[in-house]
Design a protein around this motif. Sequence first.
Motif, PDB file in Angstrom:
ATOM      1  N   GLU A   1       0.812  -1.219   0.000  1.00  0.00           N
ATOM      2  CA  GLU A   1       0.000   0.000   0.000  1.00  0.00           C
ATOM      3  C   GLU A   1       0.848   1.273   0.000  1.00  0.00           C
ATOM      4  O   GLU A   1       0.358   2.338  -0.351  1.00  0.00           O
ATOM      5  CB  GLU A   1      -0.935   0.013   1.209  1.00  0.00           C
ATOM      6  N   GLN A   2       2.106   1.164   0.381  1.00  0.00           N
ATOM      7  CA  GLN A   2       2.966   2.346   0.448  1.00  0.00           C
ATOM      8  C   GLN A   2       3.331   2.800  -0.962  1.00  0.00           C
ATOM      9  O   GLN A   2       3.472   1.971  -1.871  1.00  0.00           O
ATOM     10  CB  GLN A   2       4.241   2.026   1.240  1.00  0.00           C
ATOM     11  N   PRO A   3       3.476   4.117  -1.147  1.00  0.00           N
ATOM     12  CA  PRO A   3       3.866   4.602  -2.476  1.00  0.00           C
ATOM     13  C   PRO A   3       5.278   4.135  -2.825  1.00  0.00           C
ATOM     14  O   PRO A   3       6.137   3.987  -1.954  1.00  0.00           O
ATOM     15  CB  PRO A   3       3.797   6.117  -2.346  1.00  0.00           C
ATOM     16  N   LEU A   4       5.472   3.895  -4.095  1.00  0.00           N
ATOM     17  CA  LEU A   4       6.792   3.452  -4.544  1.00  0.00           C
ATOM     18  C   LEU A   4       7.767   4.617  -4.528  1.00  0.00           C
ATOM     19  O   LEU A   4       7.402   5.754  -4.813  1.00  0.00           O
ATOM     20  CB  LEU A   4       6.698   2.876  -5.958  1.00  0.00           C
ATOM     21  N   PRO A   5       9.019   4.348  -4.221  1.00  0.00           N
ATOM     22  CA  PRO A   5      10.028   5.414  -4.249  1.00  0.00           C
ATOM     23  C   PRO A   5      10.282   5.849  -5.692  1.00  0.00           C
ATOM     24  O   PRO A   5       9.980   5.110  -6.632  1.00  0.00           O
ATOM     25  CB  PRO A   5      11.263   4.740  -3.632  1.00  0.00           C
ATOM     26  N   PRO A   6      10.871   7.037  -5.878  1.00  0.00           N
ATOM     27  CA  PRO A   6      11.109   7.533  -7.241  1.00  0.00           C
ATOM     28  C   PRO A   6      12.141   6.700  -8.007  1.00  0.00           C
ATOM     29  O   PRO A   6      12.084   6.607  -9.218  1.00  0.00           O
ATOM     30  CB  PRO A   6      11.590   8.966  -7.039  1.00  0.00           C
ATOM     31  N   GLU A   7      13.089   6.093  -7.287  1.00  0.00           N
ATOM     32  CA  GLU A   7      14.080   5.267  -7.979  1.00  0.00           C
ATOM     33  C   GLU A   7      13.447   3.908  -8.321  1.00  0.00           C
ATOM     34  O   GLU A   7      12.368   3.595  -7.830  1.00  0.00           O
ATOM     35  CB  GLU A   7      15.348   5.094  -7.129  1.00  0.00           C
TER      36      GLU A   7
ATOM     37  N   PRO B   1      12.120   0.328  -8.180  1.00  0.00           N
ATOM     38  CA  PRO B   1      11.670  -0.326  -6.932  1.00  0.00           C
ATOM     39  C   PRO B   1      12.286  -1.706  -6.688  1.00  0.00           C
ATOM     40  O   PRO B   1      11.602  -2.622  -6.253  1.00  0.00           O
ATOM     41  CB  PRO B   1      10.159  -0.427  -7.143  1.00  0.00           C
ATOM     42  N   PHE B   2      13.584  -1.842  -6.965  1.00  0.00           N
ATOM     43  CA  PHE B   2      14.212  -3.147  -6.790  1.00  0.00           C
ATOM     44  C   PHE B   2      14.172  -3.612  -5.337  1.00  0.00           C
ATOM     45  O   PHE B   2      13.869  -4.767  -5.054  1.00  0.00           O
ATOM     46  CB  PHE B   2      15.662  -3.130  -7.299  1.00  0.00           C
ATOM     47  N   GLN B   3      14.475  -2.706  -4.398  1.00  0.00           N
ATOM     48  CA  GLN B   3      14.471  -3.087  -2.978  1.00  0.00           C
ATOM     49  C   GLN B   3      13.059  -3.409  -2.516  1.00  0.00           C
ATOM     50  O   GLN B   3      12.847  -4.353  -1.767  1.00  0.00           O
ATOM     51  CB  GLN B   3      15.071  -1.973  -2.119  1.00  0.00           C
ATOM     52  N   VAL B   4      12.084  -2.640  -2.980  1.00  0.00           N
ATOM     53  CA  VAL B   4      10.690  -2.902  -2.606  1.00  0.00           C
ATOM     54  C   VAL B   4      10.274  -4.286  -3.102  1.00  0.00           C
ATOM     55  O   VAL B   4       9.686  -5.072  -2.371  1.00  0.00           O
ATOM     56  CB  VAL B   4       9.750  -1.816  -3.183  1.00  0.00           C
ATOM     57  N   MET B   5      10.599  -4.592  -4.348  1.00  0.00           N
ATOM     58  CA  MET B   5      10.261  -5.906  -4.900  1.00  0.00           C
ATOM     59  C   MET B   5      10.979  -7.010  -4.135  1.00  0.00           C
ATOM     60  O   MET B   5      10.393  -8.059  -3.851  1.00  0.00           O
ATOM     61  CB  MET B   5      10.612  -5.973  -6.392  1.00  0.00           C
ATOM     62  N   SER B   6      12.219  -6.782  -3.794  1.00  0.00           N
ATOM     63  CA  SER B   6      12.982  -7.771  -3.031  1.00  0.00           C
ATOM     64  C   SER B   6      12.334  -8.026  -1.674  1.00  0.00           C
ATOM     65  O   SER B   6      12.202  -9.171  -1.242  1.00  0.00           O
ATOM     66  CB  SER B   6      14.410  -7.285  -2.863  1.00  0.00           C
TER      67      SER B   6
END
Length: 84
Positions: free
Chosen positions: A28-34, A36-41
Motif C-alpha cells: 500500500e505504500q507509495p513506490l520510491p522515485p528510484e 523499486p528493486f528493494q521494494v520488490m525484493s
Amino acid sequence: MLGAELKRLRDDNTVIADLINELEERLEQPLPPEPPFQVMSDVIALQDRVYEMARMVGGRKRAIRDRILQQALAADFPSLEDKM
C-alpha cells in the motif's frame, strides 16, 4: 499431545495472518522515485515467508489428521489380547 499440536497450528495461523498484513502494508505504500528493486525484493522475501509458514501449517495439519485417524483405527480394532 493433540492440544499442543492444535495450539501450535493456531499460533502458526496467527503468524501467517501477521505476515500477510505486513505484506499488504508494504504494497500500500507509495513506490520510491528510484527503481523499486528493494521494494520488490522485500515483497518477495515476505511472500516466501508466508508460503513457508503455509507449508509448515499444512504439514502440521496432516500430522494431526494422521494421528486422529490412527487413534480412530486403534479404537475400531480390538487388540489381540482381548480376542484370546
